[in-house]
Design a protein around this motif. Structure first.
Motif, short mmCIF file in Angstrom:
data_model
loop_
_atom_site.label_atom_id
_atom_site.label_comp_id
_atom_site.label_asym_id
_atom_site.label_seq_id
_atom_site.Cartn_x
_atom_site.Cartn_y
_atom_site.Cartn_z
N LEU B 162 0.80 -1.22 0.00
CA LEU B 162 0.00 0.00 0.00
C LEU B 162 0.84 1.28 0.00
CD1 LEU B 162 -2.66 -1.15 2.62
CD2 LEU B 162 -2.83 -1.24 0.15
N SER B 163 2.16 1.12 0.04
CA SER B 163 2.99 2.30 0.29
C SER B 163 3.02 3.27 -0.88
CB SER B 163 4.40 1.89 0.64
OG SER B 163 5.00 1.29 -0.49
N ASN B 164 2.72 2.79 -2.11
CA ASN B 164 2.79 3.70 -3.26
C ASN B 164 1.45 4.37 -3.57
OD1 ASN B 164 5.45 3.58 -3.76
ND2 ASN B 164 5.31 2.50 -5.71
N LEU B 165 0.48 4.19 -2.69
CA LEU B 165 -0.84 4.79 -2.94
C LEU B 165 -1.02 5.98 -2.02
CD1 LEU B 165 -2.87 1.47 -3.00
CD2 LEU B 165 -2.00 2.74 -4.94
N ASP B 166 -1.85 6.95 -2.46
CA ASP B 166 -2.06 8.07 -1.55
C ASP B 166 -3.06 7.68 -0.46
OD1 ASP B 166 -4.66 8.55 -2.67
OD2 ASP B 166 -3.61 9.43 -4.38
N ALA B 167 -3.11 8.50 0.58
CA ALA B 167 -3.76 8.11 1.84
C ALA B 167 -5.19 7.61 1.65
CB ALA B 167 -3.72 9.27 2.81
N ARG B 168 -5.95 8.31 0.81
CA ARG B 168 -7.36 7.98 0.62
C ARG B 168 -7.50 6.59 -0.03
NH1 ARG B 168 -11.48 9.65 3.09
NH2 ARG B 168 -13.06 8.22 2.32
N LEU B 169 -6.72 6.42 -1.10
CA LEU B 169 -6.76 5.18 -1.87
C LEU B 169 -6.26 4.01 -1.04
CD1 LEU B 169 -7.61 4.82 -4.74
CD2 LEU B 169 -5.24 4.97 -5.46
N ARG B 170 -5.39 4.31 -0.10
CA ARG B 170 -4.79 3.26 0.70
C ARG B 170 -5.84 2.51 1.50
NH1 ARG B 170 0.50 5.20 3.73
NH2 ARG B 170 0.88 5.94 1.64
N LEU B 171 -6.82 3.26 2.04
CA LEU B 171 -7.89 2.63 2.82
C LEU B 171 -8.73 1.72 1.94
CD1 LEU B 171 -9.18 5.37 5.24
CD2 LEU B 171 -7.88 3.30 5.75
N GLU B 172 -9.08 2.23 0.74
CA GLU B 172 -9.87 1.42 -0.19
C GLU B 172 -9.10 0.15 -0.56
OE1 GLU B 172 -11.11 3.40 -3.77
OE2 GLU B 172 -11.71 5.16 -2.59
N ALA B 173 -7.82 0.35 -0.90
CA ALA B 173 -7.01 -0.79 -1.34
C ALA B 173 -6.86 -1.80 -0.21
CB ALA B 173 -5.64 -0.29 -1.78
N ARG B 174 -6.85 -1.32 1.02
CA ARG B 174 -6.70 -2.21 2.17
C ARG B 174 -7.89 -3.16 2.27
NH1 ARG B 174 -5.45 0.84 7.70
NH2 ARG B 174 -7.67 0.59 8.08
N THR B 175 -9.08 -2.57 2.19
CA THR B 175 -10.29 -3.38 2.24
C THR B 175 -10.33 -4.35 1.07
OG1 THR B 175 -11.31 -1.36 3.01
CG2 THR B 175 -12.79 -3.19 2.57
N PHE B 176 -9.95 -3.83 -0.11
CA PHE B 176 -9.95 -4.64 -1.32
C PHE B 176 -9.00 -5.83 -1.19
CE2 PHE B 176 -7.84 -5.56 -5.32
CZ PHE B 176 -8.91 -5.87 -6.11
N LEU B 177 -7.81 -5.55 -0.68
CA LEU B 177 -6.82 -6.62 -0.52
C LEU B 177 -7.31 -7.69 0.42
CD1 LEU B 177 -3.18 -5.27 -0.03
CD2 LEU B 177 -4.01 -6.95 -1.67
N LYS B 178 -7.91 -7.27 1.52
CA LYS B 178 -8.35 -8.24 2.51
C LYS B 178 -9.45 -9.14 1.93
CE LYS B 178 -9.00 -8.86 7.36
NZ LYS B 178 -8.52 -8.37 8.65
N ARG B 179 -10.37 -8.51 1.18
CA ARG B 179 -11.45 -9.29 0.58
C ARG B 179 -10.89 -10.26 -0.46
NH1 ARG B 179 -14.95 -5.74 -2.44
NH2 ARG B 179 -14.03 -6.77 -4.23
N LEU B 180 -9.94 -9.74 -1.26
CA LEU B 180 -9.34 -10.57 -2.32
C LEU B 180 -8.64 -11.78 -1.71
CD1 LEU B 180 -8.71 -10.56 -5.42
CD2 LEU B 180 -6.48 -9.67 -4.79
N GLN B 181 -7.93 -11.53 -0.63
CA GLN B 181 -7.20 -12.64 0.00
C GLN B 181 -8.16 -13.69 0.53
OE1 GLN B 181 -6.55 -13.82 3.28
NE2 GLN B 181 -4.82 -15.12 2.67
#
Lengths: 273, 355
Positions: B162-181
């Motif tokens: 998540l380190s290359n994403l900006d703060a807002r996108l990071r939260l979305e990507a976090r949820t997305f990653l967890k669901r994907l996993q």
């Protein structure tokens, strides 16, 4: 606009016109003289004819020398580009002690010990090897002279290809050859294209080495033959030279345009500079 | 699907740095596992050693029970997403995604099918003909994930996902990653220096420092009972209060006051200990025995406020209070730890006592 400004502007335009003319006149000569029935050194509106072309095509060595030039340049350019690419990749990726020192020394030596300085030893060496009058051998010597600079420039290009690209390919199971062919070469392609054109132009214009190593007129490239284009009286043969010069310029311009259009002398988007 | 077993693993760089130092770790099948630590702690080297990009100096790496220690990267059935995503700039999204198949010399049709199938699930269906430079950071990350998934490996490794994403996108990507996993059920190991990211995503976390693992546990365990002061300090958005204290007559003398010893801890008098208590576990309203001090700073954190108390002996103690109970600067407060939340660490070694 004040008078002063006007004067300054007029002076500027006049100056630029002179500078431009300085470069444009030879070009205009190259465009008009080949078609002039009586070409001279000066520039004039041509008396249109194609007779010069006929004379040039009938010249015993003119067209042959252009073919020789192409053979010589293709050998020199291919050897330089392939070896420089492989060497630049290896030097960029493998950590060996004194790597940068090696590169700088090579570059320094190749620019200090130029063809002129190494002329005699090169001739003696090639003579003893029995490689005088061999176009391929001359191509190799020219390539040898260009390699250090080519490696130096290409290493910079390859350095800017992120290592993670290669590691990523490796993780997906790519062999070293696949990594090179799928990832490194395509990404470094603009750099390779630059080296290719540079090497070709260098070899195309090289006079000294072919002049020394190719003693047989039928083997000589265009750059060398141009010097010998004289009429019976010993003055410059102005029927053949303009046409020959124009033909001599075509491959370099064509190569530049082709490579620039096809590959572009720039980086792909996506690589952070 | 496969578990990962690391035994006595060390990775030493040519310059002598022991980036990974005699490390044992077991990651079970299907787990979402975080390697957490400050920069330079060896977490990325450990990930790269699992991937086969670094050669371990000693120890073994087992994936799905098979010893892969000496196996090249690419033969380990391990996919990896790099920190910079490492998308090939000269290939389209579809070519990037299908690259693992191209390496295996799959047919053009098989590659196209794989690209379409994998990209669909990640919302990349309409972007297949684009080049990476024409994508946003979040889209690039999903392409990198799609490429890793297309490899159909046993294990997925993510380097700072998540380190290359900006703060807002990071939260979305976090949820997305967890669901994907969850959906993939793939054993996934990721590296991060952000403790909040590790707590939010992972099933289990290994906290690392200097090439060694300091603690392995679920986010809850690591947050509530850090095994030493390093972990205690590292985990938590607001740093844990770590106060030096001395045991006297069955009580703790800390920050100019006396607190009762936590139940179950037997310590002789004059033992030097470090008291650890999270700002979130200190209560103002509770009464009872607590730490008293003057409010020196109040920092608004949104729903809560972080209050810094200055105690009589100069120690600073942080505690969080609900926004409506924000005290004025200069007032005197007594903050009592919630029962069972006060931790004691050895004064010298920093190891948790009574665990």
């Amino acid at each position: 606009m004040t008078t002063r400004q006007m004067l300054r502007r007029t002076g500027y335009v006049a100056f630029m016109a002179v500078v431009l003319a300085f470069f444009a006149v030879p070009m205009l000569w190259l465009a008009s003289a080949p078609f002039d029935s009586d070409p001279g050194i000066g520039l004039r509106w041509p008396d249109w004819t194609l007779a010069n072309w006929e004379t040039t095509f009938n010249h015993p060595y003119a067209l042959g020398s252009l073919v020789n030039s192409i053979v010589l340049c293709v050998v020199a350019t291919a050897v330089t580009t392939v070896l420089a690419t492989l060497a630049a990749y290896a030097l960029s990726r493998v950590r060996i002690p004194g790597r940068d020192a090696l590169l700088y020394v090579l570059l320094l030596l190749s620019s200090v010990v130029t063809g002129t300085a190494a002329m005699v030893p090169i001739f003696v060496m090639m003579f003893q090897l029995g490689l005088i009058n061999s176009q391929y051998a001359t191509g190799l010597v020219i390539a040898g002279g260009m390699l250090p600079a080519a490696i130096f420039i290409l290493k910079d290009f390859v350095d800017s290809v992120p290592r993670s690209y290669e590691e990523s390919a490796r993780v997906f199971g790519a062999s070293p050859t696949q990594v090179l062919l799928h990832v490194v070469l395509p990404v470094a392609r603009p750099g390779i294209a630059t080296i290719l054109v540079w090497a070709f132009v260098q070899a195309w214009g090289n006079f000294l080495l072919p002049f020394l190593l190719l003693r047989d007129v039928s083997q000589q490239p265009a750059a060398v033959l141009l010097r010998t284009l004289k009429d019976e009286g010993g003055s410059a043969n102005l029927t053949v030279i303009p046409v020959f010069s124009l033909l001599y310029a075509v491959p370099v311009v064509a190569l530049y345009l082709f490579v620039s259009k096809r590959y572009g002398f720039r980086f792909h988007g996506g690589i952070k500079a | 699907m496969a578990g990962i077993e690391l035994t006595g693993l060390s990775t030493v760089y040519p310059n002598g740095v022991r980036a990974v130092d005699d490390l044992d770790l077991s990651i079970t099948d299907g787990e979402f596992f975080a390697l957490l630590g400050p920069s330079g702690c060896g977490k990325t080297t450990l990930l790269r050693t699992i991937a086969g990009l670094e050669q371990s100096s000693s120890g073994t790496v087992l994936i799905d029970g098979a010893d892969v220690t000496r196996l090249e990267a690419g033969r380990r059935q391990v996919a990896m997403v790099f920190q910079d995503y490492a998308l090939f700039p000269h290939m389209t999204v579809a070519e990037n995604i299908a690259y693992p198949l191209r390496v295996r010399r799959a047919t053009k049709q098989a590659r196209q099918e794989a690209a379409v199938r994998t990209s669909g699930g990640l919302g990349l269906g309409t972007l297949l003909e684009r080049r990476p430079a024409q994508l946003s950071g979040g889209q690039q990350q999903r392409v990198a994930l799609a490429r890793a998934i297309a490899m159909e490996a046993e294990v997925l490794l993510l380097d700072e996902p998540l380190s290359n994403l900006d703060a807002r996108l990071r939260l979305e990507a976090r949820t997305f990653l967890k669901r994907l996993q969850r959906e993939l059920g793939m054993t996934t190991v990721f590296v991060t220096h952000d403790q909040a990211e590790a707590l939010a995503l992972a099933d289990r976390i290994a906290v690392m420092s200097e090439g060694r693992i300091r603690q392995v546990g679920s986010p809850k365990e690591v947050f509530q009972r850090p095994r030493d002061t390093f972990v205690a300090n590292f985990i938590g958005s607001t740093p844990m209060n770590l106060l030096s204290a001395i045991v006297r007559e069955g009580h703790l003398e800390v920050a100019g006051t006396r607190l009762p010893l936590p139940p179950g801890v037997q310590l002789t008098d004059d033992t030097a200990v470090t008291v650890g208590i999270r700002p979130e576990y200190l209560r103002v309203d509770g009464g009872g025995e607590g730490i008293t001090g003057t409010v020196s700073i109040v920092e608004n954190l949104g729903v809560t406020s972080l209050v810094t108390l200055e105690c009589p002996d100069g120690a600073l103690v942080g505690l969080t209070v609900p926004e409506q109970d924000e005290p004025a600067v200069g007032t005197t407060l007594t903050a009592a730890p919630e029962p069972g939340r006060l931790l004691l660490y050895d004064g010298e070694t920093g190891v948790l006592l009574g665990s």
